[in-house]
Design a protein around this motif. Structure first.
Motif, PDB file in Angstrom:
ATOM      1  N   HIS A  20       0.817  -1.208   0.000  1.00  9.90           N
ATOM      2  CA  HIS A  20       0.000   0.000   0.000  1.00  9.90           C
ATOM      3  C   HIS A  20       0.853   1.261   0.000  1.00  9.90           C
ATOM      4  N   PHE A  21       2.178   1.113   0.159  1.00 13.21           N
ATOM      5  CA  PHE A  21       3.044   2.290   0.262  1.00 13.21           C
ATOM      6  C   PHE A  21       3.031   3.180  -0.985  1.00 13.21           C
ATOM      7  N   PRO A  22       3.101   2.650  -2.220  1.00 12.61           N
ATOM      8  CA  PRO A  22       3.114   3.546  -3.388  1.00 12.61           C
ATOM      9  C   PRO A  22       1.879   4.441  -3.484  1.00 12.61           C
ATOM     10  N   VAL A  23       0.706   3.880  -3.208  1.00 10.18           N
ATOM     11  CA  VAL A  23      -0.520   4.669  -3.294  1.00 10.18           C
ATOM     12  C   VAL A  23      -0.527   5.756  -2.216  1.00 10.18           C
ATOM     13  N   SER A  26       1.913   8.524  -3.101  1.00  6.57           N
ATOM     14  CA  SER A  26       1.373   9.343  -4.185  1.00  6.57           C
ATOM     15  C   SER A  26       0.316  10.311  -3.668  1.00  6.57           C
ATOM     16  N   PHE A  27      -0.492   9.853  -2.735  1.00 10.14           N
ATOM     17  CA  PHE A  27      -1.518  10.730  -2.153  1.00 10.14           C
ATOM     18  C   PHE A  27      -0.857  11.880  -1.391  1.00 10.14           C
ATOM     19  N   GLY A  28       0.193  11.563  -0.636  1.00 10.19           N
ATOM     20  CA  GLY A  28       0.906  12.615   0.083  1.00 10.19           C
ATOM     21  C   GLY A  28       1.508  13.643  -0.866  1.00 10.19           C
ATOM     22  N   LEU A  29       2.099  13.170  -1.971  1.00  8.84           N
ATOM     23  CA  LEU A  29       2.678  14.093  -2.952  1.00  8.84           C
ATOM     24  C   LEU A  29       1.596  14.921  -3.636  1.00  8.84           C
ATOM     25  N   LEU A  30       0.423  14.320  -3.849  1.00  7.91           N
ATOM     26  CA  LEU A  30      -0.685  15.077  -4.433  1.00  7.91           C
ATOM     27  C   LEU A  30      -1.065  16.252  -3.539  1.00  7.91           C
ATOM     28  N   LEU A  31      -1.133  16.008  -2.237  1.00 10.96           N
ATOM     29  CA  LEU A  31      -1.446  17.093  -1.304  1.00 10.96           C
ATOM     30  C   LEU A  31      -0.355  18.152  -1.298  1.00 10.96           C
ATOM     31  N   VAL A  32       0.907  17.713  -1.404  1.00  9.62           N
ATOM     32  CA  VAL A  32       2.018  18.669  -1.439  1.00  9.62           C
ATOM     33  C   VAL A  32       1.896  19.589  -2.645  1.00  9.62           C
ATOM     34  N   ILE A  33       1.675  19.011  -3.818  1.00  7.23           N
ATOM     35  CA  ILE A  33       1.598  19.803  -5.044  1.00  7.23           C
ATOM     36  C   ILE A  33       0.374  20.718  -5.029  1.00  7.23           C
ATOM     37  N   PHE A  34      -0.779  20.173  -4.627  1.00 11.79           N
ATOM     38  CA  PHE A  34      -1.997  20.981  -4.582  1.00 11.79           C
ATOM     39  C   PHE A  34      -1.867  22.103  -3.560  1.00 11.79           C
ATOM     40  N   ILE A  56       2.266  13.166   5.687  1.00 14.09           N
ATOM     41  CA  ILE A  56       1.865  11.855   5.166  1.00 14.09           C
ATOM     42  C   ILE A  56       3.005  11.219   4.383  1.00 14.09           C
ATOM     43  N   TRP A  57       3.635  12.026   3.551  1.00 16.49           N
ATOM     44  CA  TRP A  57       4.732  11.523   2.720  1.00 16.49           C
ATOM     45  C   TRP A  57       5.876  11.007   3.588  1.00 16.49           C
ATOM     46  N   ALA A  58       6.266  11.771   4.615  1.00 21.64           N
ATOM     47  CA  ALA A  58       7.366  11.356   5.491  1.00 21.64           C
ATOM     48  C   ALA A  58       7.006  10.094   6.264  1.00 21.64           C
ATOM     49  N   PHE A  59       5.755  10.020   6.743  1.00 22.78           N
ATOM     50  CA  PHE A  59       5.324   8.840   7.493  1.00 22.78           C
ATOM     51  C   PHE A  59       5.351   7.586   6.621  1.00 22.78           C
ATOM     52  N   VAL A  60       4.880   7.724   5.391  1.00 19.74           N
ATOM     53  CA  VAL A  60       4.859   6.577   4.480  1.00 19.74           C
ATOM     54  C   VAL A  60       6.274   6.143   4.125  1.00 19.74           C
ATOM     55  N   LEU A  61       7.146   7.106   3.855  1.00 23.09           N
ATOM     56  CA  LEU A  61       8.506   6.759   3.460  1.00 23.09           C
ATOM     57  C   LEU A  61       9.264   6.054   4.578  1.00 23.09           C
ATOM     58  N   GLN A  62       9.064   6.493   5.830  1.00 22.97           N
ATOM     59  CA  GLN A  62       9.780   5.813   6.910  1.00 22.97           C
ATOM     60  C   GLN A  62       9.301   4.379   7.058  1.00 22.97           C
ATOM     61  N   GLY A  63       7.999   4.141   6.847  1.00 21.51           N
ATOM     62  CA  GLY A  63       7.497   2.775   6.886  1.00 21.51           C
ATOM     63  C   GLY A  63       8.014   1.947   5.716  1.00 21.51           C
ATOM     64  N   TRP A  64       8.067   2.562   4.555  1.00 20.38           N
ATOM     65  CA  TRP A  64       8.538   1.876   3.352  1.00 20.38           C
ATOM     66  C   TRP A  64      10.016   1.509   3.494  1.00 20.38           C
ATOM     67  N   PHE A  65      10.821   2.464   3.941  1.00 12.96           N
ATOM     68  CA  PHE A  65      12.251   2.201   4.115  1.00 12.96           C
ATOM     69  C   PHE A  65      12.495   1.184   5.228  1.00 12.96           C
TER      70      PHE A  65
END
Length: 294
Positions: A20-23, A26-34, A56-65
């Protein structure tokens, strides 16, 4: 873990289970850009959307890594995975080269093509008050004959940019010493020099923050200060962000070293971060010459 993996045996090529990490990333990056787009256009609420996206992006990346590190330490990554990681990091750094190349190209085109063309006799009828002078450090200069750019003072190479250059060059040396120590099996020496490298990166960022404060409060140099201001802050700002990311990479690698990760034979996590840091060093050398000296 992939269902095709036999427990206790390194697979020929590890295929992770659906994630579920890629989705989520991507959602976190969408919020960043918007959020960034709306904030630039004057909507105050967008700042919180931007911060939420980063969180959100940082939280997801730490879990992914964390998951990837666990797979690596469990012995699931074969030599083929190591090769794929090396290619992936190489292409990532190449994309960063193109990223900075675009901004260096914009500065080059502005100074050597756009500015002389706008100041030529052919354009004198369209823009008679234009003066092809770089940089546009005063009202009525260069791209602001209508006085829409406030007077400002340009940023020279002394002393902070030169100090930061020495800091980054020194950090490249300390990182190389740490790498050789790791290959030689001297873990304590590696950790010491890695902490030195991280400290040098933090010091660089501290000086850059001070430089920005000095530019805004004392030199009146801002992002809106014509082509000079926009290219200055875009190049130095994005580089500073890359230094911050690289510093975080080295920090986490140092923590992993303290936990006993990596061996003299297998340590691509260390090498990948080192590649990125050396890339940041090289970009700064070009930036130091083109932006601060020329």
């Amino acid at each position: 873990m992939s269902a095709a993996t036999t427990h206790g045996k390194t697979p020929y090529y590890f295929v992770p289970a659906p994630s579920h990490f890629p989705v989520q990333a991507s959602f976190g990056l969408l919020l960043v850009i918007f959020g960034a787009g709306q904030w630039i256009n004057g909507h105050g609420w967008a700042m919180w959307v931007l911060l939420a996206g980063f969180a959100i992006w940082a939280f997801v990346l730490q879990g992914w890594f964390r998951t990837a590190i666990g797979e690596s330490e469990s012995g699931l990554y074969s030599d083929r995975i190591d090769v794929s990681f090396r290619w992936s990091m190489s292409w990532f750094i190449f994309s960063e080269v193109m990223f900075f190349g675009a901004f260096f190209g914009a500065l080059y085109w502005t100074r050597l093509h756009a500015l002389p063309n706008l100041g030529s006799l052919e354009n004198a009828v369209l823009w008679p008050d234009f003066r092809a002078i770089w940089p546009s450090s005063g009202a009525g200069m260069t791209g602001s004959p209508a006085n829409i750019v406030d007077p400002f003072t340009t940023m020279g190479p002394w002393p902070i940019p030169t100090i930061n250059t020495l800091l980054l060059l020194t950090s490249g040396v300390t990182l190389t010493i740490a790498h050789h120590a790791l290959v030689a099996g001297h873990r304590a020496k590696t950790i010491f020099w890695m902490w030195c490298t991280v400290l040098l990166g933090v010091t660089f960022l501290g000086f850059q923050i001070y430089e920005y404060h000095h530019a805004y409060t004392e030199l009146n140099l801002k992002l809106s200060s014509g082509a000079y201001g926009s290219t200055f802050f875009m190049l130095t700002g994005f580089h500073g962000f890359h230094v911050f990311v690289g510093m975080l990479m080295l920090l986490f690698i140092t923590i992993r070293l303290m936990k006993g990760h990596f061996t003299p034979q297998r340590h691509f996590g260390f090498e990948g971060a080192a590649w990125y840091w050396h890339f940041v060093d090289v970009v700064w050398l070009g930036l130091y010459i083109v932006v601060y000296w020329l």
